[in-house]
Design an enzyme around this catalytic site. Structure first.
Site, PDB file in Angstrom:
ATOM      1  N   PHE A  10      30.845   7.020   2.728  1.00 35.62           N
ATOM      2  CA  PHE A  10      29.595   7.595   3.221  1.00 35.62           C
ATOM      3  C   PHE A  10      28.764   8.213   2.108  1.00 35.62           C
ATOM      4  O   PHE A  10      27.647   8.629   2.332  1.00 35.62           O
ATOM      5  CB  PHE A  10      29.879   8.663   4.270  1.00 35.62           C
ATOM      6  N   GLY A  11      29.317   8.331   0.917  1.00 42.37           N
ATOM      7  CA  GLY A  11      28.568   8.919  -0.181  1.00 42.37           C
ATOM      8  C   GLY A  11      29.367   9.981  -0.903  1.00 42.37           C
ATOM      9  O   GLY A  11      30.544  10.212  -0.629  1.00 42.37           O
ATOM     10  N   GLY A  34      34.111  14.901  -4.574  1.00 47.63           N
ATOM     11  CA  GLY A  34      34.689  13.797  -3.818  1.00 47.63           C
ATOM     12  C   GLY A  34      33.657  12.701  -3.604  1.00 47.63           C
ATOM     13  O   GLY A  34      32.467  12.884  -3.823  1.00 47.63           O
ATOM     14  N   ASP A  71      39.789   6.580  10.463  1.00 46.21           N
ATOM     15  CA  ASP A  71      40.203   6.557   9.062  1.00 46.21           C
ATOM     16  C   ASP A  71      41.036   7.793   8.728  1.00 46.21           C
ATOM     17  O   ASP A  71      40.696   8.564   7.840  1.00 46.21           O
ATOM     18  CB  ASP A  71      38.987   6.468   8.141  1.00 46.21           C
TER      19      ASP A  71
END
Length: 869
Positions: free
Chosen positions: A523-524, A519, A636
């Site tokens: 955020f990375g 994934g 989110d």
């Protein structure tokens, strides 16, 4: 001479009758009596066979000839399987009798009068005959050959091919293989399926088995065994609700609630019975597998179990019970005791009842939970969940416990066993006699001196610790540059609740040098890893963070690490290497809801699974908003951030990470955060952001769970809007290109009460209009334009569970969806003309003078503003 001959003949006749009689085929008639002794020679106790000798009936003993327990039973001849017994709780001796009269059947213990130990109920008409069919059904018939009683309608622990177990009825397992008395295990048919119970407590359901397929969500009406397996049927027997598919066979097949606590399906094949299905598969899920308070251990790669007692307890083998080692304590045996002690169980120990019952109290302190149990005579222990402060009471009696290795979910639920003080043992204990008079004189002198020197030593250690911390703080300021982490050890400061610290090399090895990416998001990237103990984890690399020191980073991580809830992904640990930060999460084996719900491959989520996902997600958000010490707004909520574990249990991810962003990203997120389709109106206007923004996003996710598609997507009219409806909603809901803005379409269908139009077509009718309407109404309440009109997530949970009435959507606060739908259609047409990416979001702008929210026509790419995926 003639009289002597007659007497001799009668004596000979009575002697022959008393020794042995020939059995009957299919029928016997009233004023008939049978015993095991009477038919022992000719038919081994059977007095009646079915037409083709497939089944037999008689007084039999499961323990053999030496047993004194006989039951009037029906047995499958070839397999010697007992499928029904009448007097299960009242066995008779070998001389016991079965009587057939015009009033019905009865079983009588010989020599104890004519009072039956078992009999059929009062019948509507006199009995003309007793018949045993080749299906194994024993029938009482009237003179018109109409059935007035059947053994199939009164099952004991077994049903066979063609037999039905109706809604509300159950199969009760026997005490043991040779004792047919009713045991504590039971299989019950309920509207939602089949449940297994122990002493009235649910411990397993048929849906949990991997081979049980849910085909429909109509209420269950009966359970039956078929030539192709097991089926729970509904809609007057025309629809399969749940099925267990087995190899097609016309051989003898039975389903049984076994005395071991398992529900099994067996088939006669090759001159023996073969087990085709068994549940639960995990032996430690059986409530009494290790006796009272015994802890069941089961290796992941083995079907063998082992049992042990909790710490400070030992096994009483005779009673199959774990009892306290201390003679001054005992398990509660009376309601008269007023003082109790509570023995804490080790971490990881769970109890089956907590998985199927709700806590008696929420937001309770542990001491109050103990007090509640102490005041309840039937309470024998408690389980306490620290994060939600929920209190579960264990009533009447304890079963077995289970210890699951490497399961962090169980570490938040701690068990306590209620113990009574044994006053007699305390009074007789040698340690309590003349305690004051025998206290050594030297101890009176040494104890004060020892305490004085201990205080001096502690003071010195405290002074030394403070000096080291001051030096480390100065050293860190000298070495650590702004925007980077020092290379020193994290032990120079103490932060309570900090999760496990991993070395970077450990995570490199666990992820095979970050080889498998599963994934990515704002955020990375996220990588799959395996720790040395074979535990699967998800490792997230945090990029572009805005933290300037290890202590700041660890403080935020400690907050996230202390948040534990069954519907939130657990943070297992972290790693800090220079500017690189890594977070280690528990691994979710079913991936994200986005892949499961919208993916082209894989099975379709059934309605009950969607309902459970919606409820679990709501519970997780409710805990973030009101259950934590610090309120956390997720910001989110979307399908990508809802991960699915075993049995599609939902867990929210990426909560509490916004504080780790860099200044550039955090300023952008202050302007707007979220993803197109889930963005609350207040992100676009100058309205203050609160937890109600999460409620809005959740409502949008709920609509997607109903439809099985993205709210903002291109769809063919045949799949999204029927031709009949298209004309009336084309101006607001669809564009000429076939585009559908689903929230607006849901609003239109809600106004018309046409909820079935909104269901995912892949469900193919396996859901009712009422079920869809419930979720749609909740969703529309969540997406009100005014945040104050949206329910809290705690209220949403109450609506799902039925403790709070369903809300009524306010149409005046939903009209903004029409403007959203228009803008969405316009932007999508622009994208199609310009070749731009479909994945775009609205940009926040100043509100109009009128105070109403309006959207700007300017857009920014979603990857610039969206949260983590």
């Amino acid at each position: 001479m003639r009289s002597k001959f007659l007497v001799l003949f009668l004596c000979l006749y009575l002697l022959l009758v008393s020794v042995s009689c020939a059995s009957f085929t299919e029928f016997v008639y009233p004023n008939f009596t049978a015993s095991n002794l009477r038919f022992i020679d000719s038919s081994n106790g059977a007095f009646l066979f079915s037409r083709n000798s497939i089944f037999k009936a008689g007084l039999f003993s499961p323990g053999g000839d030496s047993s004194t327990h006989f039951y009037f039973s029906i047995i499958h001849v070839d397999s010697d399987s007992t499928i029904w017994s009448s007097n299960s709780d009242s066995p008779v001796s070998s001389s016991g009798k079965m009587n057939l009269s015009p009033l019905g059947l009865s079983v009588i213990e010989d020599g104890k009068g004519q009072i039956p130990v078992w009999s059929t109920p009062v019948l509507a008409s006199p009995v003309y005959s007793l018949r045993l069919t080749d299906a194994g059904n024993l029938l009482l018939l009237d003179r018109f050959n109409a059935s007035i009683w059947e053994s199939f309608r009164f099952p004991t622990d077994t049903i066979v091919l063609g037999q039905k177990l109706p809604l509300g009825m159950s199969l009760s397992g026997s005490t043991s293989l040779y004792n047919f008395s009713t045991g504590d295990y039971k299989f019950v048919v309920v509207e939602s399926g089949g449940f297994m119970m122990w002493k009235g407590h649910n411990y397993w359901k048929l849906r949990m088995h991997t081979r049980a397929n849910v085909d429909s969500n109509f209420p269950v009406e009966f359970l039956t065994v078929t030539t192709s397996g097991l089926a729970l049927m509904g809609q007057n027997g025309t629809t399969v609700i749940i099925r267990v598919a087995l190899p097609p066979s016309s051989d003898f097949r039975l389903a049984k609630m076994d005395s071991s606590g398992k529900f099994i399906i067996r088939r006669f094949s090759g001159k023996k019975m073969v087990t085709e299905f068994s549940g639960p598969t995990d032996l430690c899920q059986i409530p009494f597998v290790c006796g009272t308070l015994g802890i069941c251990h089961l290796d992941n790669d083995s079907e063998n179990k082992s049992c042990s007692c909790p710490d400070e307890m030992q096994l009483d083998a005779g009673k199959k019970t774990c009892v306290p080692v201390s003679q001054s304590l005992s398990l509660p045996v009376s309601c008269e005791e007023s003082k109790f002690s509570y023995l804490e169980l080790e971490l990881g120990v769970s109890y089956f009842a907590t998985h199927f019952t709700d806590p008696v109290e929420h937001g309770f302190e542990l001491s109050a939970c103990h007090d509640l149990c102490s005041k309840n005579c039937s309470c024998v222990g408690v389980f306490y969940e620290n994060t939600s402060r929920s209190c579960y009471l264990v009533k009447d009696s304890f079963g077995s416990l289970s210890l699951v290795k490497n399961s962090p979910d169980n570490h938040d639920l701690i068990g306590y066993v209620k113990l009574s003080f044994n006053k007699n043992s305390i009074a007789q204990s040698p340690g309590n006699k003349n305690r004051g008079s025998n206290f050594p004189l030297i101890a009176l002198v040494l104890l004060p001196c020892s305490g004085f020197f201990l205080l001096i030593a502690l003071g010195f250690l405290w002074w030394r610790r403070c000096a080291v911390m001051r030096y480390s703080s100065i050293r860190e300021k000298q070495v650590t540059r702004p925007g980077s982490f020092g290379s020193g050890d994290l032990g120079s400061f103490h932060i309570p609740g900090l999760p496990q610290k991993f070395e970077f090399e450990e995570l490199e090895q666990a992820t095979d040098n970050f080889k498998m990416q599963i994934g990515s998001g704002g955020f990375g990237a996220v990588y799959k890893g395996t720790l040395p103990d074979e535990t699967l984890v998800a490792v997230k690399k945090i990029t572009n963070h805005g933290l300037h020191g290890r202590q700041e980073f660890c403080t935020e991580i400690a907050v996230i690490g202390n948040i534990r809830h069954t519907n939130l992904v657990k943070l297992r640990g972290f790693c800090a290497r220079g500017r690189q930060l890594l977070l280690v999460y528990e691994y979710m084996n079913h991936g994200s809801l986005e892949k499961t719900l919208f993916g082209a491959n894989g099975p379709v989520l059934e309605w009950q699974e969607r309902f459970d996902i919606a409820l679990g997600t709501a519970r997780g958000l409710a805990y973030l908003h009101s259950g934590c010490d610090q309120k956390i707004i997720h910001c989110d909520v979307k399908p990508e951030n809802i991960l699915l574990h075993d049995h599609f249990q939902p867990k929210l991810s990426d909560f509490g990470l916004s504080k780790l962003l860099s200044q550039e990203e955090s300023s952008l997120f202050t302007t707007m955060r979220g993803t197109r389709g889930y963005l609350a109106p207040e992100w676009i206007t100058n309205t203050a952001i609160s937890e109600k923004a999460d409620v809005y996003s959740y409502g949008m996710v709920l609509l997607e769970l109903v439809s099985g598609r993205k709210n903002c997507s291109f769809r063919s009219r045949s799949n999204s809007v029927t031709e009949e409806n298209h004309q009336q909603c084309s101006s607001t809901t669809t564009s000429s290109s076939g585009l559908v803005y689903f929230p607006l379409y849901a609003l239109d269908m809600h106004e018309q009460g046409r909820y079935m139009e909104l269901a995912d077509p892949r469900l193919e009718g396996r859901v009712t209009s009422q079920e869809i309407g419930k979720l749609v109404r909740i969703a529309l309440c969540c997406v009100h334009e005014e945040p104050a009109l949206r329910p809290t997530m705690a209220a949403v949970v109450g609506m799902f569970e039925g403790t709070i009435p369903l809300g009524n959507p306010r149409m005046e606060s939903l009209n903004f969806l029409r403007f959203y739908g228009l803008r969405f259609a316009e932007s999508s047409m622009v994208e199609g003309q310009n070749g731009e990416s479909e994945n775009m979001v609205f940009h926040r702008r100043e509100s109009s003078n009128s105070g109403g929210s309006r959207l700007s026509s300017s857009y920014v790419a979603s990857q610039e503003v969206s949260g983590p995926r």
